[in-house]
Design a protein around this motif. Structure first.
Motif, PDB file in Angstrom:
ATOM      1  N   GLN A   1      -9.097 -23.616 -13.110  1.00 13.51           N
ATOM      2  CA  GLN A   1      -9.380 -22.950 -15.152  1.00 13.51           C
ATOM      3  C   GLN A   1      -8.140 -23.098 -15.154  1.00 13.51           C
ATOM      4  OE1 GLN A   1     -11.519 -19.349 -13.893  1.00 13.51           O
ATOM      5  NE2 GLN A   1     -13.316 -19.851 -13.626  1.00 13.51           N
ATOM      6  N   GLU A   2      -6.975 -22.618 -15.060  1.00 12.11           N
ATOM      7  CA  GLU A   2      -5.775 -22.211 -15.920  1.00 12.11           C
ATOM      8  C   GLU A   2      -5.338 -23.782 -16.119  1.00 12.11           C
ATOM      9  OE1 GLU A   2      -3.315 -19.739 -13.076  1.00 12.11           O
ATOM     10  OE2 GLU A   2      -4.132 -18.204 -12.920  1.00 12.11           O
ATOM     11  N   GLN A   3      -5.197 -24.288 -15.690  1.00 17.75           N
ATOM     12  CA  GLN A   3      -5.340 -25.950 -15.706  1.00 17.75           C
ATOM     13  C   GLN A   3      -5.892 -26.640 -16.842  1.00 17.75           C
ATOM     14  OE1 GLN A   3      -5.296 -28.125 -11.904  1.00 17.75           O
ATOM     15  NE2 GLN A   3      -3.584 -27.665 -11.206  1.00 17.75           N
ATOM     16  N   ARG A   4      -7.259 -26.547 -16.337  1.00 13.26           N
ATOM     17  CA  ARG A   4      -8.154 -26.639 -17.817  1.00 13.26           C
ATOM     18  C   ARG A   4      -7.521 -26.086 -19.074  1.00 13.26           C
ATOM     19  NH1 ARG A   4     -14.187 -26.096 -16.475  1.00 13.26           N
ATOM     20  NH2 ARG A   4     -13.912 -26.687 -18.698  1.00 13.26           N
ATOM     21  N   ILE A   5      -7.259 -24.435 -18.960  1.00 10.82           N
ATOM     22  CA  ILE A   5      -7.398 -24.182 -19.835  1.00 10.82           C
ATOM     23  C   ILE A   5      -5.753 -24.575 -21.145  1.00 10.82           C
ATOM     24  CG2 ILE A   5      -6.455 -21.130 -21.103  1.00 10.82           C
ATOM     25  CD1 ILE A   5      -8.511 -20.442 -19.080  1.00 10.82           C
ATOM     26  N   ASN A   6      -5.238 -24.845 -19.923  1.00  9.23           N
ATOM     27  CA  ASN A   6      -3.127 -25.460 -20.771  1.00  9.23           C
ATOM     28  C   ASN A   6      -3.749 -26.732 -21.415  1.00  9.23           C
ATOM     29  OD1 ASN A   6      -2.353 -22.702 -19.678  1.00  9.23           O
ATOM     30  ND2 ASN A   6      -1.387 -24.067 -17.388  1.00  9.23           N
ATOM     31  N   ALA A   7      -4.605 -27.280 -20.880  1.00  8.61           N
ATOM     32  CA  ALA A   7      -5.625 -28.486 -21.333  1.00  8.61           C
ATOM     33  C   ALA A   7      -5.485 -28.361 -22.423  1.00  8.61           C
ATOM     34  CB  ALA A   7      -6.047 -29.290 -20.330  1.00  8.61           C
ATOM     35  N   LEU A   8      -6.749 -27.767 -22.819  1.00 13.16           N
ATOM     36  CA  LEU A   8      -7.365 -27.363 -24.310  1.00 13.16           C
ATOM     37  C   LEU A   8      -6.487 -26.697 -24.934  1.00 13.16           C
ATOM     38  CD1 LEU A   8     -11.362 -25.639 -22.166  1.00 13.16           C
ATOM     39  CD2 LEU A   8     -10.686 -27.930 -24.011  1.00 13.16           C
ATOM     40  N   GLU A   9      -5.249 -26.022 -24.799  1.00 13.17           N
ATOM     41  CA  GLU A   9      -4.678 -25.436 -25.697  1.00 13.17           C
ATOM     42  C   GLU A   9      -3.631 -26.630 -26.402  1.00 13.17           C
ATOM     43  OE1 GLU A   9      -2.680 -22.305 -23.216  1.00 13.17           O
ATOM     44  OE2 GLU A   9      -4.011 -20.533 -24.178  1.00 13.17           O
TER      45      GLU A   9
END
Length: 92
Positions: free
Chosen positions: A69-77
């Motif tokens: 989830q943290e990786q997905r959030i970073n990619a979206l940011e």
């Protein structure tokens, strides 16, 4: 790195029969470490080894999901930042 990563490093040292020290645990870590957490967990282990129970499969799964989830959030940011730059360039 999370507390779970630090605990995993402590357990890997234990399983190899090596002594647990701040330096030994830090050497096991692959990235930046919150030294306050590291020192606290090593001291906690030294005072009461049973207090740092090995990670269960469920705990490992939760840790993996959180990392995902943290990786997905970073990619979206990153995508939002690129889009904002594109919009700023067209508006100017």
């Amino acid at each position: 790195m999370s507390s779970q990563d630090i605990i995993a490093a402590i357990h890997s040292l234990i399983s190899e029969g090596k002594s647990v020290s701040t330096a030994a645990v830090r050497a096991r870590m692959s990235g930046p470490v919150n030294m306050a957490s590291l020192i606290q967990l090593v001291n906690q282990y030294k005072q009461s080894p049973a207090s740092l129970a090995p990670m269960t499969e469920q705990t490992q799964t939760k840790a993996a999901q959180q990392a995902s989830q943290e990786q997905r959030i970073n990619a979206l940011e990153e995508r939002v930042a690129r889009l904002e730059q594109l919009l700023a360039g067209k508006a100017g």
